[in-house]
Scaffold this motif. Structure first.
Motif, mmCIF file in Angstrom:
data_model
loop_
_atom_site.group_PDB
_atom_site.id
_atom_site.type_symbol
_atom_site.label_atom_id
_atom_site.label_comp_id
_atom_site.label_asym_id
_atom_site.label_seq_id
_atom_site.Cartn_x
_atom_site.Cartn_y
_atom_site.Cartn_z
ATOM 1 N N VAL A 15 -3.035 8.712 -7.932
ATOM 2 C CA VAL A 15 -3.025 7.257 -7.804
ATOM 3 C C VAL A 15 -2.298 6.879 -6.515
ATOM 4 O O VAL A 15 -1.178 7.337 -6.263
ATOM 5 C CB VAL A 15 -2.334 6.590 -9.013
ATOM 6 N N GLU A 17 -1.921 3.430 -3.468
ATOM 7 C CA GLU A 17 -2.269 2.052 -3.154
ATOM 8 C C GLU A 17 -2.582 1.848 -1.672
ATOM 9 O O GLU A 17 -3.143 0.834 -1.305
ATOM 10 C CB GLU A 17 -1.157 1.096 -3.574
ATOM 11 N N LYS A 390 -13.647 0.162 -12.920
ATOM 12 C CA LYS A 390 -12.869 0.776 -11.855
ATOM 13 C C LYS A 390 -12.998 -0.048 -10.575
ATOM 14 O O LYS A 390 -14.099 -0.379 -10.156
ATOM 15 C CB LYS A 390 -13.342 2.206 -11.613
ATOM 16 N N GLN A 407 -7.611 2.483 -9.305
ATOM 17 C CA GLN A 407 -6.415 2.423 -10.162
ATOM 18 C C GLN A 407 -6.098 3.763 -10.811
ATOM 19 O O GLN A 407 -4.983 3.980 -11.284
ATOM 20 C CB GLN A 407 -6.603 1.388 -11.278
ATOM 21 N N THR A 408 -7.062 4.705 -10.803
ATOM 22 C CA THR A 408 -6.860 5.948 -11.529
ATOM 23 C C THR A 408 -6.972 7.206 -10.685
ATOM 24 O O THR A 408 -6.462 8.249 -11.068
ATOM 25 C CB THR A 408 -7.888 6.062 -12.677
ATOM 26 N N ASN A 409 -7.643 7.147 -9.537
ATOM 27 C CA ASN A 409 -7.811 8.376 -8.762
ATOM 28 C C ASN A 409 -8.200 8.075 -7.310
ATOM 29 O O ASN A 409 -8.339 6.911 -6.915
ATOM 30 C CB ASN A 409 -8.865 9.286 -9.404
#
Length: 415
Positions: A15, A17, A390, A407-409
């Motif tokens: 994860v 940003e 997603k 948000q997950t990978n």
């Protein structure tokens, strides 16, 4: 039409940003500002391999990291409760080599770097003082090698007036420093900005060698700022300036960008491109195609109503500045916002918030623009994944792939 390229999509369980790519190195920042990771991207762009976890930064800055591939160093700005810092880590071990304490507050824009000298330029502001540009010794054992100050005849009192803009634009491999200056906008606005060059590393008493004033061309325009720069050929710099009407609502025609090719030695204008409505935020020189690609954003509303965000990509002839292609993507008309609009030397990419992607070869883009639906005129897209929930958090473009943070990978889409 050219045949569609085959897209290979691979997911990595991590994860992030924010993503930054430099050659084969990828730096990611975690969503809680406590996870800084270094990765390598395979030569074919298909595989993302985790290399190191770098020292946790309390609050990484918003400036793109410096990656010195020759010396195997990565430099990342950071903020804490005290002065800003520049953290320099060894790529091979992931260990922190040293931390340079800076001062003031950093401009969240860019950190020009000379890989030959190992020096970076950092724009900084100190309360009740005029802004300045630091020459920071990233690769050596020093600290601040020099400081560029606003020339004495341009300095104005900061009492009851906004600060002037003084930005770090370029450091040559010979150590010459190029900065931009915009006077405080009060009381009557400004009608030009100034490029300034120092020969070698400056200090407080060093006067610049060359200055050039560049006029605003927007009718009623009274504000200007340099939005991005890019080294161009061997002896020139691409400079994009956003001209605006200072007190006007941000609309389709309240600001435009003027791209210029500037000679490094004399700061002479080699060519000036046709203005493009909006703000140019990123530049790429596709040498073989003979074009400069500019991407940016615009608010396309006509009045004070609802915002209408638009992303655009423009192609300019690199010898004359003539506009060869301009494509706009209206987020409202498309039904989804744009997360990335960028270009390599042979590909134009648009990544949308829902994971849809538009991709065109540069030749097709120059000849036909982006592929669109004949009825709706929406940009034609390919889905990178089937999960409707997603969303794209951030994305960055390499030469033959794009890395997308959800948000997950992390998702690596290569071609």
């Amino acid at each position: 039409m050219a045949a569609q390229r085959t897209i290979d999509v691979r997911a990595v369980g991590h994860v992030a940003e924010r993503i930054y790519i430099h050659d084969s190195y990828v730096v990611t920042f975690g969503p809680d500002a406590t996870s800084t990771n270094l990765w390598t991207l395979s030569n074919d762009g298909r595989r993302l391999d985790h290399l190191k976890i770098l020292r946790t930064l309390e609050e990484p800055g918003g400036i793109a990291p410096i990656v010195d591939t020759e010396r195997k160093l990565v430099a990342i700005t950071g903020r804490s409760s005290g002065p800003p810092e520049l953290h320099i880590s060894d790529i091979s071990s992931g260990d922190l080599v040293r931390t340079l304490m800076l001062y003031g507050s950093l401009d969240d824009v860019r950190m020009p770097y000379s890989s030959r000298l190992g020096h970076a330029l950092v724009s900084t502001r100190v309360v009740d003082e005029l802004p300045r540009v630091l020459v920071v010794d990233v690769a050596g054992n020093g600290w601040i090698a020099g400081v560029a100050y606003i020339p004495p005849d341009l300095r104005t009192s900061t009492d009851d007036r906004p600060d002037p803009q003084f930005g770090a634009e370029h450091i040559t491999d010979d150590g010459d420093i190029i900065c931009s200056y915009v006077a405080p906008p009060l009381p009557d606005g400004v009608d030009h900005f100034t490029l300034i060059r120092w020969n070698g590393t400056p200090n407080e008493n060093t006067l610049p060698a060359v200055r050039a004033d560049l006029s605003i061309s927007l009718v009623d325009g009274d504000a200007v700022s340099v939005s991005c720069c890019l080294p161009f050929c061997d002896d020139a710099l691409l400079v994009s300036a956003c001209e605006a009407v200072q007190d006007a609502i941000d609309t389709a025609y309240s600001r435009w960008s003027v791209l210029r090719a500037i000679g490094l030695r004399a700061l002479d204008t080699l060519w000036t491109a046709e203005p493009v409505w909006g703000v140019i935020r990123r530049l790429h020189h596709a040498v073989d195609a003979g074009v400069v690609l500019a991407t940016g954003t615009q608010n396309a509303r006509e009045d004070g109503g609802k915002n209408i965000p638009v992303s655009f990509i423009a192609a300019f002839d690199d010898k004359t500045g003539a506009l060869r292609r301009l494509e706009r993507v209206n987020h409202i008309a498309q039904g989804v916002s744009v997360r990335l609009c960028a270009a390599t030397s042979d590909t134009v990419i648009v990544i949308f918030a829902n994971g849809d992607m538009s991709m065109a070869s540069l030749d097709d883009f120059l000849a036909h623009g982006l592929a669109r639906d004949v009825d709706t005129h929406k940009v034609a897209t390919t889905q990178l994944w089937k999960d409707d929930g997603k969303k794209v958090v951030h994305a960055a473009l390499a030469s033959t792939s794009v890395i997308v943070a959800t948000q997950t990978n992390l998702v690596v889409a290569s071609w």
